[in-house]
Design a protein around this motif. Structure first.
Motif, PDB file in Angstrom:
ATOM      1  N   ALA A  91      37.729   5.744 105.420  1.00  0.00           N
ATOM      2  CA  ALA A  91      38.723   6.955 106.510  1.00  0.00           C
ATOM      3  C   ALA A  91      39.838   6.038 105.901  1.00  0.00           C
ATOM      4  O   ALA A  91      40.917   7.258 105.840  1.00  0.00           O
ATOM      5  N   LYS A  92      39.924   4.751 105.372  1.00  0.00           N
ATOM      6  CA  LYS A  92      41.127   3.990 105.498  1.00  0.00           C
ATOM      7  C   LYS A  92      42.115   4.613 103.889  1.00  0.00           C
ATOM      8  O   LYS A  92      43.242   4.452 103.680  1.00  0.00           O
ATOM      9  N   LEU A  93      40.939   5.453 102.589  1.00  0.00           N
ATOM     10  CA  LEU A  93      41.505   5.350 101.870  1.00  0.00           C
ATOM     11  C   LEU A  93      41.847   6.450 102.151  1.00  0.00           C
ATOM     12  O   LEU A  93      43.293   7.012 101.656  1.00  0.00           O
ATOM     13  N   SER A  94      40.992   7.552 102.995  1.00  0.00           N
ATOM     14  CA  SER A  94      40.972   8.975 103.051  1.00  0.00           C
ATOM     15  C   SER A  94      43.210   8.911 103.737  1.00  0.00           C
ATOM     16  O   SER A  94      43.643   9.611 103.189  1.00  0.00           O
ATOM     17  N   ARG A  95      43.320   8.288 104.502  1.00  0.00           N
ATOM     18  CA  ARG A  95      44.302   7.550 105.723  1.00  0.00           C
ATOM     19  C   ARG A  95      45.716   7.396 105.078  1.00  0.00           C
ATOM     20  O   ARG A  95      46.180   8.268 104.612  1.00  0.00           O
ATOM     21  N   HIS A  96      44.628   6.831 103.603  1.00  0.00           N
ATOM     22  CA  HIS A  96      46.754   5.951 103.093  1.00  0.00           C
ATOM     23  C   HIS A  96      47.094   7.230 101.371  1.00  0.00           C
ATOM     24  O   HIS A  96      48.362   6.916 101.412  1.00  0.00           O
ATOM     25  N   ASN A  97      45.678   7.809 101.186  1.00  0.00           N
ATOM     26  CA  ASN A  97      46.554   9.145 100.617  1.00  0.00           C
ATOM     27  C   ASN A  97      47.005  10.061 101.077  1.00  0.00           C
ATOM     28  O   ASN A  97      47.152  11.263 100.094  1.00  0.00           O
ATOM     29  N   ALA A  98      46.371  10.253 102.538  1.00  0.00           N
ATOM     30  CA  ALA A  98      47.159  11.824 103.282  1.00  0.00           C
ATOM     31  C   ALA A  98      48.475  11.992 103.340  1.00  0.00           C
ATOM     32  O   ALA A  98      49.728  11.342 103.283  1.00  0.00           O
ATOM     33  N   THR A  99      48.389  13.048 103.606  1.00  0.00           N
ATOM     34  CA  THR A  99      50.248  13.389 103.440  1.00  0.00           C
ATOM     35  C   THR A  99      50.602  14.029 105.054  1.00  0.00           C
ATOM     36  O   THR A  99      52.047  13.797 105.579  1.00  0.00           O
ATOM     37  N   SER A 100      49.575  14.310 105.633  1.00  0.00           N
ATOM     38  CA  SER A 100      50.186  14.723 106.974  1.00  0.00           C
ATOM     39  C   SER A 100      48.340  14.766 107.927  1.00  0.00           C
ATOM     40  O   SER A 100      47.295  14.918 106.890  1.00  0.00           O
TER      41      SER A 100
END
Length: 149
Positions: free
Chosen positions: A73-82
């Motif tokens: 989730a940390k990686l996902s959060r970092h790559n998220a746009t919204s």
């Protein structure tokens, strides 16, 4: 940017196994919880300690799975746009009760350090809107979280 768009299109056009769908759903929920944890720009030890328990209780996974999910989730959060990309996944699979449990977990995390920042409140409210929850449900989950702390 083009690579991200290509990955997004491929991930949404390919058929997924039921296990993959559950994994993506859990990742979306974990990422939303992480958004609350990092909303006030500092990680309180009480929030860090509570996050795995929230994932175990909300998603019904093991502690080891929760730890692995937090890292993803940390990686996902970092790559998220919204937040939309996560709430879309949750809207397609979660019942209203599941959404309420997720929102309650978000409120509990927000209050874990003893204070609610305006940014935590804003993310939770925005998430509730994107999950199509009523304002009364938002307030009800907040009140439950406040009583528990």
């Amino acid at each position: 940017m083009i690579a991200k768009l290509k990955h997004f299109i491929q991930s949404h056009t390919q058929e997924s196994s039921p296990e993959d769908k559950v994994k993506h759903l859990n990742l979306a929920a974990a990422t939303l919880l992480l958004e609350v944890v990092y909303a006030d720009e500092h990680l309180a030890s009480s929030e860090a300690a509570l996050l795995p328990a929230m994932l175990v209780n909300t998603l019904h996974i093991s502690a080891d799975e929760a730890s692995e999910l937090i890292n993803e989730a940390k990686l996902s959060r970092h790559n998220a746009t919204s937040l939309f990309e996560f709430t879309t996944e949750i809207n397609s699979q979660f019942s209203v009760e599941d959404k309420q449990k997720l929102l309650l977990a978000m409120w509990k995390l927000a209050y874990a350090d003893g204070e609610l920042s305006q940014y935590e409140d804003q993310i939770i409210r925005r998430t509730a809107d994107l999950l199509y929850l009523k304002h009364s449900e938002l307030i009800q989950m907040r009140n439950i979280a406040m009583e528990i702390r």
